[in-house]
Design a protein around this motif. Structure first.
Motif, PDB file in Angstrom:
ATOM      1  N   THR A 124      26.731-111.407  65.582  1.00  0.00           N
ATOM      2  CA  THR A 124      27.230-110.275  64.789  1.00  0.00           C
ATOM      3  C   THR A 124      26.124-109.596  63.979  1.00  0.00           C
ATOM      4  OG1 THR A 124      27.815-111.752  62.969  1.00  0.00           O
ATOM      5  CG2 THR A 124      29.538-111.268  64.604  1.00  0.00           C
ATOM      6  N   VAL A 125      24.943-110.162  63.949  1.00  0.00           N
ATOM      7  CA  VAL A 125      23.856-109.595  63.144  1.00  0.00           C
ATOM      8  C   VAL A 125      23.499-108.164  63.572  1.00  0.00           C
ATOM      9  CG1 VAL A 125      21.427-109.873  62.483  1.00  0.00           C
ATOM     10  CG2 VAL A 125      22.971-111.840  62.447  1.00  0.00           C
ATOM     11  N   PRO A 126      23.445-107.841  64.877  1.00  0.00           N
ATOM     12  CA  PRO A 126      23.182-106.432  65.233  1.00  0.00           C
ATOM     13  C   PRO A 126      24.237-105.464  64.692  1.00  0.00           C
ATOM     14  CG  PRO A 126      22.799-107.841  67.129  1.00  0.00           C
ATOM     15  CD  PRO A 126      23.417-108.705  66.072  1.00  0.00           C
ATOM     16  N   ILE A 127      25.472-105.914  64.595  1.00  0.00           N
ATOM     17  CA  ILE A 127      26.522-105.062  64.032  1.00  0.00           C
ATOM     18  C   ILE A 127      26.220-104.772  62.562  1.00  0.00           C
ATOM     19  CG2 ILE A 127      28.982-104.947  63.457  1.00  0.00           C
ATOM     20  CD1 ILE A 127      29.448-106.705  65.978  1.00  0.00           C
ATOM     21  N   VAL A 128      25.759-105.782  61.848  1.00  0.00           N
ATOM     22  CA  VAL A 128      25.410-105.600  60.440  1.00  0.00           C
ATOM     23  C   VAL A 128      24.229-104.644  60.315  1.00  0.00           C
ATOM     24  CG1 VAL A 128      24.654-106.785  58.349  1.00  0.00           C
ATOM     25  CG2 VAL A 128      26.309-107.874  59.837  1.00  0.00           C
ATOM     26  N   LEU A 129      23.259-104.756  61.194  1.00  0.00           N
ATOM     27  CA  LEU A 129      22.105-103.855  61.158  1.00  0.00           C
ATOM     28  C   LEU A 129      22.515-102.414  61.468  1.00  0.00           C
ATOM     29  CD1 LEU A 129      19.373-106.073  62.821  1.00  0.00           C
ATOM     30  CD2 LEU A 129      19.511-105.363  60.428  1.00  0.00           C
ATOM     31  N   LEU A 130      23.431-102.228  62.405  1.00  0.00           N
ATOM     32  CA  LEU A 130      23.935-100.879  62.683  1.00  0.00           C
ATOM     33  C   LEU A 130      24.689-100.326  61.474  1.00  0.00           C
ATOM     34  CD1 LEU A 130      25.116-101.121  66.393  1.00  0.00           C
ATOM     35  CD2 LEU A 130      23.212 -99.811  65.477  1.00  0.00           C
ATOM     36  N   GLY A 131      25.440-101.199  60.806  1.00  0.00           N
ATOM     37  CA  GLY A 131      26.122-100.778  59.583  1.00  0.00           C
ATOM     38  C   GLY A 131      25.127-100.363  58.513  1.00  0.00           C
ATOM     39  N   LEU A 132      24.014-101.098  58.415  1.00  0.00           N
ATOM     40  CA  LEU A 132      22.986-100.750  57.440  1.00  0.00           C
ATOM     41  C   LEU A 132      22.323 -99.419  57.793  1.00  0.00           C
ATOM     42  CD1 LEU A 132      21.408-101.538  54.915  1.00  0.00           C
ATOM     43  CD2 LEU A 132      19.808-102.753  56.397  1.00  0.00           C
ATOM     44  N   VAL A 133      22.099 -99.159  59.077  1.00  0.00           N
ATOM     45  CA  VAL A 133      21.551 -97.865  59.487  1.00  0.00           C
ATOM     46  C   VAL A 133      22.483 -96.745  59.031  1.00  0.00           C
ATOM     47  CG1 VAL A 133      21.072 -96.387  61.490  1.00  0.00           C
ATOM     48  CG2 VAL A 133      20.167 -98.699  61.416  1.00  0.00           C
ATOM     49  N   PHE A 134      23.788 -96.935  59.216  1.00  0.00           N
ATOM     50  CA  PHE A 134      24.745 -95.917  58.789  1.00  0.00           C
ATOM     51  C   PHE A 134      24.718 -95.728  57.273  1.00  0.00           C
ATOM     52  CE2 PHE A 134      29.002 -94.750  57.299  1.00  0.00           C
ATOM     53  CZ  PHE A 134      29.066 -93.475  57.840  1.00  0.00           C
ATOM     54  N   LEU A 135      24.655 -96.832  56.520  1.00  0.00           N
ATOM     55  CA  LEU A 135      24.598 -96.715  55.063  1.00  0.00           C
ATOM     56  C   LEU A 135      23.342 -95.981  54.613  1.00  0.00           C
ATOM     57  CD1 LEU A 135      25.834-100.197  53.753  1.00  0.00           C
ATOM     58  CD2 LEU A 135      27.054 -98.022  53.715  1.00  0.00           C
ATOM     59  N   LEU A 136      22.206 -96.340  55.195  1.00  0.00           N
ATOM     60  CA  LEU A 136      20.957 -95.690  54.807  1.00  0.00           C
ATOM     61  C   LEU A 136      20.920 -94.228  55.229  1.00  0.00           C
ATOM     62  CD1 LEU A 136      18.465 -98.603  55.560  1.00  0.00           C
ATOM     63  CD2 LEU A 136      19.202 -97.769  53.318  1.00  0.00           C
ATOM     64  N   TYR A 137      21.500 -93.933  56.374  1.00  0.00           N
ATOM     65  CA  TYR A 137      21.612 -92.536  56.802  1.00  0.00           C
ATOM     66  C   TYR A 137      22.445 -91.752  55.779  1.00  0.00           C
ATOM     67  CZ  TYR A 137      23.735 -88.565  59.157  1.00  0.00           C
ATOM     68  OH  TYR A 137      24.206 -87.316  59.447  1.00  0.00           O
ATOM     69  N   SER A 138      23.573 -92.312  55.390  1.00  0.00           N
ATOM     70  CA  SER A 138      24.429 -91.647  54.395  1.00  0.00           C
ATOM     71  C   SER A 138      23.695 -91.484  53.069  1.00  0.00           C
ATOM     72  CB  SER A 138      25.710 -92.452  54.182  1.00  0.00           C
ATOM     73  OG  SER A 138      26.443 -92.546  55.375  1.00  0.00           O
ATOM     74  N   LEU A 139      22.903 -92.491  52.697  1.00  0.00           N
ATOM     75  CA  LEU A 139      22.116 -92.411  51.474  1.00  0.00           C
ATOM     76  C   LEU A 139      21.095 -91.283  51.562  1.00  0.00           C
ATOM     77  CD1 LEU A 139      21.347 -93.647  48.704  1.00  0.00           C
ATOM     78  CD2 LEU A 139      19.777 -95.136  49.951  1.00  0.00           C
ATOM     79  N   GLY A 140      20.435 -91.167  52.699  1.00  0.00           N
ATOM     80  CA  GLY A 140      19.457 -90.097  52.886  1.00  0.00           C
ATOM     81  C   GLY A 140      20.095 -88.722  52.801  1.00  0.00           C
ATOM     82  N   ARG A 141      21.287 -88.588  53.351  1.00  0.00           N
ATOM     83  CA  ARG A 141      21.987 -87.301  53.297  1.00  0.00           C
ATOM     84  C   ARG A 141      22.427 -86.976  51.877  1.00  0.00           C
ATOM     85  NH1 ARG A 141      22.030 -83.413  56.347  1.00  0.00           N
ATOM     86  NH2 ARG A 141      24.259 -83.041  56.410  1.00  0.00           N
ATOM     87  N   ALA A 142      22.988 -87.968  51.162  1.00  0.00           N
ATOM     88  CA  ALA A 142      23.541 -87.700  49.830  1.00  0.00           C
ATOM     89  C   ALA A 142      22.458 -87.687  48.752  1.00  0.00           C
ATOM     90  CB  ALA A 142      24.612 -88.737  49.485  1.00  0.00           C
ATOM     91  N   ALA A 143      21.691 -88.768  48.652  1.00  0.00           N
ATOM     92  CA  ALA A 143      20.718 -88.891  47.561  1.00  0.00           C
ATOM     93  C   ALA A 143      19.440 -88.120  47.843  1.00  0.00           C
ATOM     94  CB  ALA A 143      20.391 -90.359  47.317  1.00  0.00           C
ATOM     95  N   GLY A 144      18.984 -88.181  49.088  1.00  0.00           N
ATOM     96  CA  GLY A 144      17.743 -87.489  49.426  1.00  0.00           C
ATOM     97  C   GLY A 144      17.947 -86.027  49.740  1.00  0.00           C
ATOM     98  N   THR A 145      19.188 -85.647  49.971  1.00  0.00           N
ATOM     99  CA  THR A 145      19.535 -84.291  50.424  1.00  0.00           C
ATOM    100  C   THR A 145      18.689 -83.897  51.631  1.00  0.00           C
ATOM    101  OG1 THR A 145      18.064 -83.179  48.840  1.00  0.00           O
ATOM    102  CG2 THR A 145      20.340 -83.558  48.134  1.00  0.00           C
ATOM    103  N   TRP A 146      18.461 -84.870  52.518  1.00  0.00           N
ATOM    104  CA  TRP A 146      17.661 -84.647  53.696  1.00  0.00           C
ATOM    105  C   TRP A 146      18.552 -84.190  54.846  1.00  0.00           C
ATOM    106  CZ3 TRP A 146      15.597 -90.060  52.383  1.00  0.00           C
ATOM    107  CH2 TRP A 146      14.616 -89.963  51.401  1.00  0.00           C
ATOM    108  N   SER A 147      17.952 -83.534  55.817  1.00  0.00           N
ATOM    109  CA  SER A 147      18.686 -83.085  56.995  1.00  0.00           C
ATOM    110  C   SER A 147      19.139 -84.303  57.801  1.00  0.00           C
ATOM    111  CB  SER A 147      17.799 -82.184  57.853  1.00  0.00           C
ATOM    112  OG  SER A 147      16.739 -82.946  58.403  1.00  0.00           O
ATOM    113  N   ILE A 148      19.967 -84.053  58.800  1.00  0.00           N
ATOM    114  CA  ILE A 148      20.497 -85.147  59.622  1.00  0.00           C
ATOM    115  C   ILE A 148      19.360 -85.921  60.288  1.00  0.00           C
ATOM    116  CG2 ILE A 148      21.830 -85.647  61.726  1.00  0.00           C
ATOM    117  CD1 ILE A 148      23.668 -83.302  60.923  1.00  0.00           C
TER     118      ILE A 148
END
Length: 180
Positions: A124-148
């Motif tokens: 299940t560790v790859p699933i957790v890593l994919l979840g972390l990618v999604f969280l960090l992507y969302s963080l970049g969009r919201a906090a960093g105001t970066w493009s997709i």
């Protein structure tokens, strides 16, 4: 320190970040005090993850515990490097703490989910890593105001560093394990 209140605020802030709702900033403090609180919470959960992983073999000695905490802190280093490299690459003027503080709480969620799911099954560790990618992507969009694209590059870079740094340090420390 009100641990549960800080964790509740971080959880609600992350829900707002993932949904790209305005006002998520109110859940996090962007000061050095907020950074210190996030770091204390991270290391508390890192200690609990080490204890949970040590149930069968016994808790490591103090030097072993410190070495394990050092390895766990590489996730924070990966996050910091990912933020700084992304900010430099796109010449962003977003304050570091605006991305770092919620990012540390994201790493706490990663520690908790990774520890629980790894105890169930290591697959299940790859699933957790994919979840972390999604969280960090969302963080970049919201906090960093970066493009997709920039937010996705930040997320992938951070997770690659998170996975790669402990392996690289292990190979450097143990020449017999090195592929060279």
């Amino acid at each position: 320190m009100k641990l549960w209140a800080a964790l509740r605020d971080a959880w609600l802030g992350w829900v707002d970040i993932v949904r790209l709702r305005p006002g998520w900033q109110d859940r996090f403090g962007f000061s050095f005090g907020a950074l210190a609180k996030a770091l204390v919470i991270f290391f508390l959960f890192a200690f609990l993850a080490i204890a949970m992983g040590s149930v069968q073999g016994g808790m490591p000695s103090l030097p072993g515990l410190l070495a394990n905490l050092l390895v766990q802190s590489l996730g924070l280093v990966a996050l910091l490097i990912g933020i700084v490299v992304t900010k430099l690459a796109v010449k962003s003027d977003v304050p570091l703490l605006r991305v770092l503080v919620p990012g540390i709480y994201g790493m706490v969620f990663y520690l908790v989910a990774g520890s629980v799911l790894a105890a169930i099954s290591i697959e299940t560790v790859p699933i957790v890593l994919l979840g972390l990618v999604f969280l960090l992507y969302s963080l970049g969009r919201a906090a960093g105001t970066w493009s997709i694209g920039v937010a996705l590059a930040f997320a992938v870079l951070t997770v690659v560093l998170l996975v790669g740094m402990p392996l690289t340090l292990y190979m450097l420390n143990n020449p017999a394990a090195s592929p060279i």
